[in-house]
Design an enzyme around this catalytic site. Structure first.
Site, PDB file in Angstrom:
ATOM      1  N   GLY A 339      28.471  18.388  21.399  1.00 56.52           N
ATOM      2  CA  GLY A 339      29.856  18.151  20.995  1.00 56.52           C
ATOM      3  C   GLY A 339      30.297  19.141  19.936  1.00 56.52           C
ATOM      4  O   GLY A 339      29.890  20.307  19.934  1.00 56.52           O
ATOM      5  N   GLU A 363      19.624  46.068  30.511  1.00 57.19           N
ATOM      6  CA  GLU A 363      18.591  46.450  31.478  1.00 57.19           C
ATOM      7  C   GLU A 363      19.032  46.139  32.909  1.00 57.19           C
ATOM      8  O   GLU A 363      18.239  45.713  33.750  1.00 57.19           O
ATOM      9  CB  GLU A 363      17.254  45.787  31.132  1.00 57.19           C
ATOM     10  CG  GLU A 363      16.683  46.345  29.833  1.00 57.19           C
ATOM     11  CD  GLU A 363      15.233  46.019  29.608  1.00 57.19           C
ATOM     12  OE1 GLU A 363      14.494  45.855  30.592  1.00 57.19           O
ATOM     13  OE2 GLU A 363      14.833  45.939  28.435  1.00 57.19           O
TER      14      GLU A 363
END
Length: 384
Positions: A339, A363
């Site tokens: 929350g 990468e």
């Protein structure tokens, strides 16, 4: 897990887990705020044999298999993704490239201190206008007597500032396309090698990412890694291993976020009971667990293929694609389950979410992984 771990695998995993939770995790949140490079962590990791895990013992490594490396890297990433990305580049790309393509003299001079953790290495491939297209790079290396003179700018280089040696790709013959790219070993302190702009990143903030600028940087021809024209092959080989590394990091961060979310769900009460009692939360937990386990199987499959000496390019890309997308989903769900608290820096899940975001990018982006996977499938003559 379908892949059966040996007693040695479990010993390595437990050893690294203990170190990671006690040492690495202790300063991870502070380093995220201060951007302090975890040099002390790497010193201890070198002593534990984690900076050159798959390198032969004769060159200072541990001669471990890829499965052991995946387990160790995931455990480090669980506590600090910034530390794990440096470990990944060091092992998967720098050390492996030197071990696979280096001469005996190069291994003795550079691989030994790298594998033992005495120095950090960097791999300089990416450029400002040639991120996912190495053939379009503009850096050049021109032969001058017994030397090569390198000019060009490399971008987004992990450990660009704190590394002591750099493997850099540059064009030695612009007429040959990818076969005209070579790779050079450039020690820091070499005249003409300048550390440029340091990025202020969303995540992985304790790992430095910089430009490296080569201005008439003269290096001996003896510092060429492999043969002239091998640069593209070296980079692609390193990226295959590196993608297993990124997938392993993704596993570690996702598992940390999952554990934090489960722990929070058990203690957080709403409407008179722990939120873990609510079906909506329980289903989220189930989905997260399934995704993590599926990614784990892909990572171990690629690692096992590498250990058997099989071609694993497609499988490494599959593992990287799925695991990096998975960790973004899992960390987002972990924040949702927290929350409003998940949106604050008081809880680790906020850091996990920021750290995870780059895994689908560096990468080789997720889009590049799909190209690699589809290309391998469509040209595989074994397929009907």
């Amino acid at each position: 897990m379908l892949f059966k771990l040996t007693d040695e695998h479990l010993m390595i995993q437990n050893m690294v887990r203990e170190f990671s939770r006690k040492v690495v995790a202790a300063t991870a949140m502070d380093r995220d705020k201060s951007k302090e490079f975890p040099a002390d962590n790497f010193k201890q990791m070198g002593e534990l044999g984690l900076m050159g895990m798959m390198i032969p013992e004769e060159y200072g490594g541990e001669e471990a298999d890829t499965i052991s490396y995946v387990l160790a890297l995931s455990e480090i990433a669980y506590s600090c993704a910034s530390t794990s990305v440096v470990m990944s580049v060091q092992n998967s790309i720098v050390c492996e490239s030197l071990n696979k393509f280096g001469s005996q003299a190069q291994k003795e001079e550079f691989l030994v201190p790298l594998a033992s953790g005495e120095m950090i290495g960097a791999f300089a491939l990416t450029e400002p206008e040639a991120g996912s297209d190495p053939v379009s790079q503009e850096a050049t290396a021109v032969k001058d007597g017994d030397d090569f003179i390198i000019n060009g700018t490399k971008r987004f280089i992990t450990s660009g500032k704190h590394s002591k040696v750099v493997l850099v790709t540059a064009k030695t013959d612009e007429t040959k396309g990818h076969k005209g790219i070579s790779c050079f070993i450039v020690p820091k302190g070499t005249k003409g090698l300048v550390v440029g702009h340091m990025e202020d990143k969303m995540g992985l903030r304790a790992s430095d990412t910089t430009d490296l600028i080569f201005e008439n940087c003269r290096v001996p021809a003896a510092n060429m890694l492999g043969n002239e024209g091998d640069g593209f092959k070296i980079a692609m080989s390193g990226l295959d291993s590196g993608r297993i590394g990124i997938a392993s990091q993704s596993l570690g961060v996702a598992t940390a976020a999952f554990d934090a979310a489960v722990k929070y769900a058990k203690k957080r009460k709403q409407f008179g009971s722990a939120i873990s009692k609510h079906q909506a939360i329980r289903f989220q937990i189930a989905d997260m667990a399934v995704q993590i386990e599926a990614a784990k199987q892909l990572v171990f499959s690629a690692a096992a293929m590498k250990d058997r000496g099989e071609v694993f390019t497609k499988e490494a890309s599959m593992a990287k694609l799925f695991a990096s997308e998975m960790v973004n989903t899992v960390t987002a769900r972990a924040i949702q389950m927290h929350g409003g608290y998940g949106f604050t820096k008081d809880y680790d899940v906020e850091r996990y979410y920021r750290d995870a975001r780059v895994f689908t990018i560096y990468e080789g982006t997720s889009e590049i992984q799909r190209i690699v996977i589809s290309n391998n499938i469509l040209r595989d003559k074994r397929k009907p």
